[in-house]
Design a protein around this motif. Sequence first.
Motif, PDB file in Angstrom:
ATOM      1  N   THR A   1       0.808  -1.218   0.000  1.00 32.76           N
ATOM      2  CA  THR A   1       0.000   0.000   0.000  1.00 32.76           C
ATOM      3  C   THR A   1       0.840   1.266   0.000  1.00 32.76           C
ATOM      4  N   GLY A   2       2.148   1.143   0.232  1.00 29.85           N
ATOM      5  CA  GLY A   2       2.999   2.316   0.332  1.00 29.85           C
ATOM      6  C   GLY A   2       3.019   2.931   1.718  1.00 29.85           C
ATOM      7  N   MET A   3       2.252   2.336   2.658  1.00 23.86           N
ATOM      8  CA  MET A   3       2.192   2.869   4.013  1.00 23.86           C
ATOM      9  C   MET A   3       3.525   2.754   4.745  1.00 23.86           C
ATOM     10  N   ILE A   4       4.402   1.878   4.256  1.00 24.72           N
ATOM     11  CA  ILE A   4       5.686   1.703   4.923  1.00 24.72           C
ATOM     12  C   ILE A   4       6.491   3.008   4.936  1.00 24.72           C
ATOM     13  N   ARG A   5       6.300   3.849   3.921  1.00 28.28           N
ATOM     14  CA  ARG A   5       7.022   5.133   3.895  1.00 28.28           C
ATOM     15  C   ARG A   5       6.594   6.019   5.061  1.00 28.28           C
ATOM     16  N   ALA A   6       5.285   6.038   5.314  1.00 27.46           N
ATOM     17  CA  ALA A   6       4.793   6.839   6.428  1.00 27.46           C
ATOM     18  C   ALA A   6       5.261   6.257   7.768  1.00 27.46           C
ATOM     19  N   THR A   7       5.220   4.925   7.867  1.00 22.31           N
ATOM     20  CA  THR A   7       5.632   4.267   9.105  1.00 22.31           C
ATOM     21  C   THR A   7       7.087   4.558   9.426  1.00 22.31           C
ATOM     22  N   LEU A   8       7.967   4.382   8.432  1.00 25.40           N
ATOM     23  CA  LEU A   8       9.387   4.601   8.670  1.00 25.40           C
ATOM     24  C   LEU A   8       9.728   6.085   8.751  1.00 25.40           C
ATOM     25  N   GLY A   9       8.862   6.920   8.203  1.00 22.53           N
ATOM     26  CA  GLY A   9       9.061   8.352   8.376  1.00 22.53           C
ATOM     27  C   GLY A   9       8.784   8.775   9.808  1.00 22.53           C
ATOM     28  N   LEU A  10       7.801   8.112  10.429  1.00 21.41           N
ATOM     29  CA  LEU A  10       7.473   8.411  11.819  1.00 21.41           C
ATOM     30  C   LEU A  10       8.454   7.748  12.784  1.00 21.41           C
ATOM     31  N   VAL A  11       8.996   6.595  12.370  1.00 20.49           N
ATOM     32  CA  VAL A  11       9.968   5.873  13.209  1.00 20.49           C
ATOM     33  C   VAL A  11      11.227   5.659  12.362  1.00 20.49           C
ATOM     34  N   PRO A  12      12.034   6.697  12.193  1.00 22.39           N
ATOM     35  CA  PRO A  12      13.158   6.637  11.253  1.00 22.39           C
ATOM     36  C   PRO A  12      14.238   5.617  11.607  1.00 22.39           C
ATOM     37  N   LYS A  13      14.299   5.169  12.834  1.00 20.71           N
ATOM     38  CA  LYS A  13      15.313   4.165  13.187  1.00 20.71           C
ATOM     39  C   LYS A  13      14.976   2.780  12.649  1.00 20.71           C
ATOM     40  N   ARG A  14      13.743   2.597  12.195  1.00 23.96           N
ATOM     41  CA  ARG A  14      13.269   1.413  11.475  1.00 23.96           C
ATOM     42  C   ARG A  14      13.134   0.156  12.330  1.00 23.96           C
ATOM     43  N   LEU A  15      14.209  -0.255  12.976  1.00 21.47           N
ATOM     44  CA  LEU A  15      14.170  -1.529  13.684  1.00 21.47           C
ATOM     45  C   LEU A  15      13.115  -1.587  14.785  1.00 21.47           C
ATOM     46  N   PRO A  16      12.815  -0.482  15.496  1.00 18.62           N
ATOM     47  CA  PRO A  16      11.713  -0.566  16.459  1.00 18.62           C
ATOM     48  C   PRO A  16      10.395  -0.987  15.823  1.00 18.62           C
ATOM     49  N   VAL A  17      10.196  -0.670  14.548  1.00 20.28           N
ATOM     50  CA  VAL A  17       8.977  -1.087  13.853  1.00 20.28           C
ATOM     51  C   VAL A  17       8.950  -2.603  13.724  1.00 20.28           C
ATOM     52  N   LEU A  18      10.080  -3.191  13.316  1.00 20.12           N
ATOM     53  CA  LEU A  18      10.147  -4.642  13.158  1.00 20.12           C
ATOM     54  C   LEU A  18       9.943  -5.342  14.489  1.00 20.12           C
ATOM     55  N   TRP A  19      10.613  -4.871  15.526  1.00 12.97           N
ATOM     56  CA  TRP A  19      10.465  -5.526  16.834  1.00 12.97           C
ATOM     57  C   TRP A  19       9.049  -5.375  17.367  1.00 12.97           C
ATOM     58  N   ALA A  20       8.417  -4.256  17.076  1.00  9.66           N
ATOM     59  CA  ALA A  20       7.027  -4.078  17.506  1.00  9.66           C
ATOM     60  C   ALA A  20       6.101  -5.053  16.787  1.00  9.66           C
ATOM     61  N   LYS A  21       6.322  -5.233  15.485  1.00 15.11           N
ATOM     62  CA  LYS A  21       5.518  -6.197  14.729  1.00 15.11           C
ATOM     63  C   LYS A  21       5.728  -7.603  15.268  1.00 15.11           C
ATOM     64  N   VAL A  22       6.963  -7.940  15.590  1.00 18.52           N
ATOM     65  CA  VAL A  22       7.273  -9.253  16.144  1.00 18.52           C
ATOM     66  C   VAL A  22       6.548  -9.457  17.474  1.00 18.52           C
ATOM     67  N   ALA A  23       6.612  -8.468  18.347  1.00 18.09           N
ATOM     68  CA  ALA A  23       5.991  -8.583  19.663  1.00 18.09           C
ATOM     69  C   ALA A  23       4.475  -8.703  19.556  1.00 18.09           C
ATOM     70  N   VAL A  24       3.869  -7.834  18.754  1.00 21.24           N
ATOM     71  CA  VAL A  24       2.406  -7.812  18.638  1.00 21.24           C
ATOM     72  C   VAL A  24       1.899  -9.078  17.962  1.00 21.24           C
ATOM     73  N   PHE A  25       2.478  -9.392  16.808  1.00 20.82           N
ATOM     74  CA  PHE A  25       1.998 -10.563  16.081  1.00 20.82           C
ATOM     75  C   PHE A  25       2.306 -11.850  16.847  1.00 20.82           C
TER      76      PHE A  25
END
Length: 274
Positions: free
Chosen positions: A104-128
């Motif tokens: 969907t292209g939403m990843i640009r917005a996500t990584l723009g809000l969390v520019p360090k990137r890896l916290p996004v991956l760890w959050a997805k891992v924890a939640v899922f």
Amino acid sequence: MNTTTIADARLGVGTGDVTQLRVVHSEWVKLRSLRSTGWTLGSAVLLLIGLGLPLCLQASHHWSPAEVQSRDQDPVFQSLGGLLLAQIPIGVLGVLTMTGEYATGMIRATLGLVPKRLPVLWAKVAVFGAASFVLMLVAALVSFLVGQVPLSHHGVGVTLGSPGAARAVLGAAGYLALVGLLGLALGALLRHTAGAVSALLGVLLGLPILFGLLPESWQPAARFLPTLLGEGMASTSPPSVTHQLSPGLCFVVMSLYTVVGLVAGAFVLARRDV
């Protein structure tokens, strides 16, 4: 502005106050809002419970109490046999949890809000990981209890307090959650839904078929395939009967696969452009 962005803004993400907890909360909002979440998790639950019952009905007419007592037959795994198909929707949802934002292209917005990137991956891992484990644990418990009804009527059933039964139920849920996280890792690596799903199905379904075509001398290595590890984690029969690794070692190997995949996905996510 879409629902996800609004949720992120309310959490303070992107306003200079990014914390891992807020990123986790944001990912939880995303997971709940995906239509695919309900469909795939529902399919996994139905497959796990819906296949366990007929398998137990069939076994109840062919097994003897002596076979169960000698542990030549495993009534616990029989009631959890649906995990071999339930792993597919769980794995696909893991892929979609990561690749959906790329589609969907939403990843640009996500990584723009969390520019360090890896916290996004760890959050997805924890939640899922947490959501899938809890739901699959409930489904595995229901599948076990339902499956033991026809088995018990014929004297070949067991209870949750029987040796290894509770551990096998936990193992089935843990295996399915790890498969989902492996799918998430492949999604982070490939960033394309079709490619990641194909790779996951190749690992789960293709490799066992391939090993079945190889010479007999290769067959012991099949014990390290994810699907066989799942069977070992959900089994109470001893390795001498199943010819598999011990349940504990199955968990360690499956966890290692998942960790390696996530580390590789983290490396790619941190290095590649969106």
